[in-house]
Scaffold this motif. Structure first.
Motif, short mmCIF file in Angstrom:
data_model
loop_
_atom_site.label_atom_id
_atom_site.label_comp_id
_atom_site.label_asym_id
_atom_site.label_seq_id
_atom_site.Cartn_x
_atom_site.Cartn_y
_atom_site.Cartn_z
N GLN A 136 0.82 -1.21 0.00
CA GLN A 136 0.00 0.00 0.00
C GLN A 136 0.86 1.27 0.00
OE1 GLN A 136 -0.12 -2.35 2.51
NE2 GLN A 136 -2.24 -2.72 3.15
N LEU A 177 2.87 4.73 -1.17
CA LEU A 177 3.83 5.01 -2.24
C LEU A 177 5.12 5.62 -1.72
CD1 LEU A 177 3.03 8.32 -4.15
CD2 LEU A 177 2.21 7.82 -1.85
N HIS A 189 -9.08 5.31 -0.09
CA HIS A 189 -8.13 4.47 0.65
C HIS A 189 -8.54 4.34 2.12
CE1 HIS A 189 -4.16 2.69 1.55
NE2 HIS A 189 -4.21 3.42 2.66
N ILE A 191 -4.96 2.21 -1.94
CA ILE A 191 -3.99 2.76 -2.89
C ILE A 191 -2.84 1.77 -3.00
CG2 ILE A 191 -2.29 4.59 -3.23
CD1 ILE A 191 -4.24 6.52 -1.90
N LYS A 251 -0.04 0.54 -5.89
CA LYS A 251 0.54 0.76 -7.21
C LYS A 251 0.77 -0.54 -7.96
CE LYS A 251 4.33 1.29 -10.03
NZ LYS A 251 5.34 0.30 -10.44
N TRP A 280 -2.21 -1.48 -9.51
CA TRP A 280 -2.81 -0.28 -10.12
C TRP A 280 -4.30 -0.19 -9.81
CZ3 TRP A 280 1.37 1.88 -12.83
CH2 TRP A 280 1.16 3.17 -13.32
N TRP A 324 -5.40 4.08 -6.85
CA TRP A 324 -4.04 4.48 -7.25
C TRP A 324 -4.09 5.31 -8.53
CZ3 TRP A 324 0.74 5.33 -5.92
CH2 TRP A 324 1.72 5.44 -6.90
N SER A 362 -2.46 8.85 -7.89
CA SER A 362 -1.21 9.14 -8.60
C SER A 362 -1.45 10.11 -9.75
CB SER A 362 -0.57 7.85 -9.13
OG SER A 362 -1.40 7.21 -10.09
#
Length: 402
Positions: free
Chosen positions: A64, A66, A284, A291, A293, A296, A300, A304
């Motif tokens: 989770q 970033l 989230h 979230i 990545k 995806w 996200w 993003s």
């Protein structure tokens, strides 16, 4: 399908936007800078908070949220959408027909997919059929992006909403593993700290819809061993919400081509960016969609994408509004040849340069700055050589286009 791109504002003549090249160059430099290996320096200096911070932001988070490094792929993908209105307008100004544009689009998509597979196969004894590489993911969605670019903004927004909600619903409908499920069989420790509970568990690593799809799809290709899971949790189906990221870039590109003043454009970028970030955070923390990545998630894509809008606003303000371009030449050299930069950073060229430096100077690297900084010094030399290659291509006006 409409013959011309439908936009809500009049458009200015085709002109390259310098900030886009700088933004792309900055993103690619982050990727190329992996060779500096901050995590290795941090490991050698465990008491340094600075190196821990740098190492964190040069690594992907386990699942989770970033790091800065996690923004490389979405930013690069976002910029594909940003330049598309300019690319289509340029080709049409040169007499390209709709059929010719679509033919070129399909060709470009196939090249991107094959190039991604090729780069993933460099160190394999046979072709590594995998589709989670950045170029492959872009290639899988690019034709759909171009087709959507010929429709009205309302249809494009509707398509984006449909993609994100549909993808969310597909994951949410996929059954969760039972209490006796052996997580070790999919490369996940049973009590892995990053496994989520409740509704969010539908987006856990290697127990989700995209993992199940790859268990079927990737085994259709010749392999040394059956595909069971991706160790990083990455998945082929991520190209669907990745298309959403490209569409957000497409909206930004339309704003850039509009006749609105620079300040108004930047204000649009900031407002849209902040709204997307807030919405992603809401998804989230309410547990509606985490979230993540690596697969995806729709959250996200939104989150993003908002960051990408703010980054574009920053570069647009510095380069195009303030006119401060000279300092950004290093980024421009990389940005105008992004495919070449990607291949250099992700292919055998980087390895060849690195090995050559170690062959001739390897025994002395740790004597210059000390053992903890060995990879930093050697990586810096590799990075300089890579940039010089791109600078030579820039001076010779050789730009790798697909």
């Amino acid at each position: 399908m409409q013959k011309d791109i439908s936009v809500t504002r009049a458009v200015i003549p085709i002109k390259r936007v310098a900030s886009v090249d700088v933004f792309r160059g900055f993103v690619m430099l982050l990727m190329m800078a992996e060779v500096l290996d901050f995590p290795a320096v941090s490991k050698a200096l465990p008491n340094s908070a600075l190196w821990q911070l740098l190492a964190f932001n040069q690594s992907h988070v386990p699942w989770q949220w970033l790091s800065l490094h996690d923004m490389i792929q979405p930013a690069f993908t976002f910029l594909v959408g940003v330049v598309l209105p300019f690319s289509i307008a340029s080709r049409k100004s040169k007499g390209a027909t709709l059929r010719a544009l679509l033919r070129h689009t399909v060709k470009r998509s196939l090249i991107l997919i094959l190039l991604g597979i090729f780069l993933r196969s460099i160190y394999s004894e046979r072709t590594n059929f995998t589709f989670e590489d950045t170029l492959t993911q872009i290639g899988l969605g690019y034709t759909f992006l171009v087709i959507l670019a010929f429709y009205s903004l309302r249809i494009q927004v509707g398509a984006l909403v449909f993609i994100l909600i549909g993808y969310w619903l597909a994951f949410a409908s996929y059954p969760l593993p039972d209490a006796n499920f052996d997580y070790a069989t999919v490369g996940v420790p049973a009590n892995w700290h990053y496994n989520m509970d409740g509704f969010a568990a539908h987006w856990n690593k290697n127990t989700n819809l995209a993992w199940a799809f790859d268990r079927w799809f990737l085994n259709l290709f010749p392999r040394d061993e059956p595909f069971l899971f991706n160790s990083g949790g990455y998945a082929t189906l991520s190209f669907i919400p990745t298309l959403g990221t490209m569409m957000l870039g497409l909206f930004a590109g339309k704003i850039l081509r509009s006749t609105d003043g620079p300040q108004r454009k930047m204000r649009f970028f900031i407002i849209i960016g902040m709204c997307l970030i807030a919405f992603g955070i809401l998804l989230h923390f309410t547990g509606i969609n985490p979230i993540v990545k690596r697969i995806w998630t729709p959250a996200w894509t939104v989150f993003s994408g908002g960051i990408c809008f703010l980054m574009l606003a920053l570069f647009y303000w510095i380069i195009d509004i303030s006119g401060k371009q000279q300092w950004a030449f290093i980024f421009t050299v990389i940005g105008v040849n992004s495919i070449a930069a990607y291949v250099i950073a992700d292919g055998g060229i980087k390895t060849f340069i690195h090995r050559s430096l170690y062959t001739h100077f390897g025994q002395n690297f740790d004597l210059i700055l000390g053992t903890p900084y060995t990879t930093l010094l050697s990586g810096s030399l590799v990075l300089i050589v890579e940039w010089l290659i791109l600078y030579w291509l820039f001076k010779k006006k050789i730009f790798i286009k697909i």
